[in-house]
Design an enzyme around this catalytic site. Structure first.
Site, PDB file in Angstrom:
ATOM      1  N   SER A 295       1.051  -1.330  -0.073  1.00  0.00           N
ATOM      2  CA  SER A 295       0.241   0.039  -0.296  1.00  0.00           C
ATOM      3  C   SER A 295       0.512   1.326   0.519  1.00  0.00           C
ATOM      4  CB  SER A 295      -0.446  -0.263   1.282  1.00  0.00           C
ATOM      5  OG  SER A 295      -1.720   0.860   1.571  1.00  0.00           O
ATOM      6  N   ASP A 351      -8.680  -5.192  -5.826  1.00  0.00           N
ATOM      7  CA  ASP A 351      -7.631  -4.068  -5.411  1.00  0.00           C
ATOM      8  C   ASP A 351      -7.909  -2.823  -5.479  1.00  0.00           C
ATOM      9  OD1 ASP A 351      -6.970  -2.782  -2.465  1.00  0.00           O
ATOM     10  OD2 ASP A 351      -4.610  -3.662  -3.004  1.00  0.00           O
ATOM     11  N   HIS A 406      -7.681  -5.838   0.206  1.00  0.00           N
ATOM     12  CA  HIS A 406      -6.309  -4.877   0.091  1.00  0.00           C
ATOM     13  C   HIS A 406      -5.418  -5.980   0.912  1.00  0.00           C
ATOM     14  CE1 HIS A 406      -4.277  -1.419  -0.353  1.00  0.00           C
ATOM     15  NE2 HIS A 406      -4.173  -1.083   0.903  1.00  0.00           N
TER      16      HIS A 406
END
Length: 529
Positions: A295, A351, A406
């Site tokens: 991320s 995602d 995610h």
């Protein structure tokens, strides 16, 4: 203009039925670390984007797992035996942009991807998310026992330094803050990752001394949809390469008024990486740099690689990221390529974060270059892509789940089960299925694995001598120190020397202690000092 080879892996499904429109569950995934529901506005926006981008989140009715005996896996090892890759390490590290290794996925590369993914996951598992803790935003363990506490000693790496970061701009809850501001360990900084290096045994197996930088990211993706900065700031000497404003701030921000960020995350990590490279090169060893993150951590990894490749030419530098967003424009991508940085982005198809920022204004516009010219404000992904699909796993729920899509553990589960775009989920995948539900609810109910199960016992409370439930004090060795770890031996020496000085002052009252600017301490006679 230089372009980088991008490999897209899509799972081929032979079902000819079109997938219906995404149907969001009434119950939205909950981020238990923050103990609050994703905002309905963010969820509606995410659903709309998913629909627009044809992510095929919910397909035909999911088949039952039947009479599969999951207990059989309980008695098997969670990883296959390590293999010697010393003669193949350059290919695995990306020297050839992983051509021919992604589809089908080479088993040696799969193991290395999972290893670096576990280094990324460690930044979450050790992070203190408790906003009622005075240490919220710090690491719960000191660097000497981090891997031992998290069960990662088997990888053969030792942590050498922790990295702290702050930001001078508003960022969408990427940095955690304690509610106990008066007693908080820091009002500005967060633990953002660590530097580690392979030990002798692991270095022999992988063919070089591997320096790893693992950057912490964000757990809940909901804030990305509303709050992500769209501003691009220049990076590098020429000013053509530009990167996202918030990412760059976290990487470079510092302040003399803070305890932990008198130097920026950039300065901290580069000082340690340069020290390790010099140390091992002087010993005649081959050295590599592998930077990983999930991320936001994947974005910081690219910024780190850009700087490291400039400062340490000749050191093979690779980035292996998970669920990372776009970071910069096409000039940033091209400069990374010119510097020799190799990037492998692992992406779950469902995602949405890897599609941020630049959902519309992205590298897809490159086909119109003849009309528009090169657009410096358009975001571009970097490097090769390994794309996996939630629908490929019979163990995962196929409903709408922002948090689950995610999650690092979802990524690692899918990588472990991926063989090729034309094959089903690997039956010989060994990674523990229960890990997927550590911080989400992605596993099918038939597995009987509780969701969001990873948390301290009794949520961190302990019973004291009087039988009352209290929040215990941290062990002194696990309390974050604003002084660099390398200074600790000096401090121990100072304490010992001063103790010795005090004893001598009792016996010899005319003696004095002198401490010079470089922390040298000695006993001198007389008060003339």
């Amino acid at each position: 203009m230089a372009t980088m080879h991008t490999i897209h892996l899509h799972h081929n499904h032979h079902n000819t039925n079109r997938y219906p429109v995404i149907r969001a569950f009434q119950e939205i995934a909950i981020d238990t670390h923050r103990n609050q529901k994703t905002s309905s506005k963010s969820t509606r926006l995410a659903e709309s984007l998913s629909n627009l981008l044809h992510l095929h989140i919910q397909g035909p009715a999911q088949k039952s797992l039947g009479n599969v005996c999951f207990e059989e896996k309980h008695d098997t090892a969670i990883a296959s035996p390590k293999e010697d890759v010393s003669d193949k390490w350059r290919d695995i590290h990306g020297s050839g942009d992983w051509n021919g290794l992604l589809d089908p996925l080479h088993p040696l590369l799969r193991r290395e991807i999972i290893k670096y993914g576990e280094f990324s996951q460690a930044t979450y598992d050790a992070f203190d998310f408790d906003s009622l803790s005075e240490y919220c935003g710090s690491c719960r363990y000191n660097r000497h026992n981090l891997f031992e506490k998290l069960g990662l000693n088997n990888h053969g790496y030792n942590v050498s330094k922790y990295i702290y970061a702050m930001s001078h701009v508003e960022v969408p809850r990427w940095l955690e803050k304690s509610h106990l501001l008066e007693t908080a360990w820091s009002k500005d900084s967060n633990w953002m990752g660590y530097v580690a290096v392979s030990d002798n045994e692991e270095s022999k197996r992988i063919g070089r001394r591997d320096i790893v930088v693992a950057w912490r990211g964000t757990v809940a993706p909901s804030e990305w949809y509303e709050d992500l900065q769209r501003k691009l700031d220049p990076i590098g000497p020429h000013g053509e390469a530009k990167v996202e404003h918030g990412f760059l701030s976290i990487y470079t921000a510092k302040s003399d008024t803070t305890r932990y960020n008198k130097s920026s995350a950039s300065e901290q990590v580069m000082e340690e990486v340069k020290r390790l490279v010099q140390f091992y090169k002087e010993k005649g060893e081959e050295v590599s740099l592998t930077i990983t993150g999930h991320s936001l951590g994947g974005a910081l990894a690219l910024l780190n690689a850009y700087e490291a490749a400039s400062a340490l030419p000749g050191v093979p530098t690779s980035v292996i990221s998970f669920g990372a967003p776009r970071v910069g424009n096409i000039a940033f991508r091209d400069e990374l390529h010119q510097k020799g940085v190799k990037t492998l982005r692992v992406v779950v198809k469902q995602d949405l974060v890897p599609r941020m920022p630049g959902i519309v204004l992205n590298e897809g516009l490159q086909r119109f270059d003849d009309i528009t010219g090169s657009l410096e404000w358009v975001y571009h992904h970097v490097g090769a892509e390994l794309k996996v699909d939630v629908r490929s796993s019979p163990y995962l729920k196929h409903g709408f789940n922002l948090l689950g899509f995610h999650s690092v553990e979802t990524y690692l589960h899918l990588v472990d089960g991926f063989h090729s775009s034309g094959s089903t989920f690997r039956s010989e995948a060994r990674r523990d299925l229960a890990l997927v539900n550590k911080a989400c609810d992605m596993l099918v109910d038939e597995l009987k694995i509780p969701h969001f199960w990873y948390q301290p016992a009794n949520k961190g409370l302990e019973r004291n001598a009087h039988g009352r439930w209290v929040k215990p004090k941290r062990d002194p060795e696990d309390i974050p120190s604003p002084i660099g770890e390398g200074d600790m031996p000096i401090l121990v020496a100072i304490c010992f020397t001063f103790q010795k000085c005090l004893w001598n002052l009792v016996k010899h009252p005319t003696w004095c202690v002198e401490v010079d600017k470089v922390m040298h301490i000695e006993l001198i006679s007389g008060w003339e000092a």
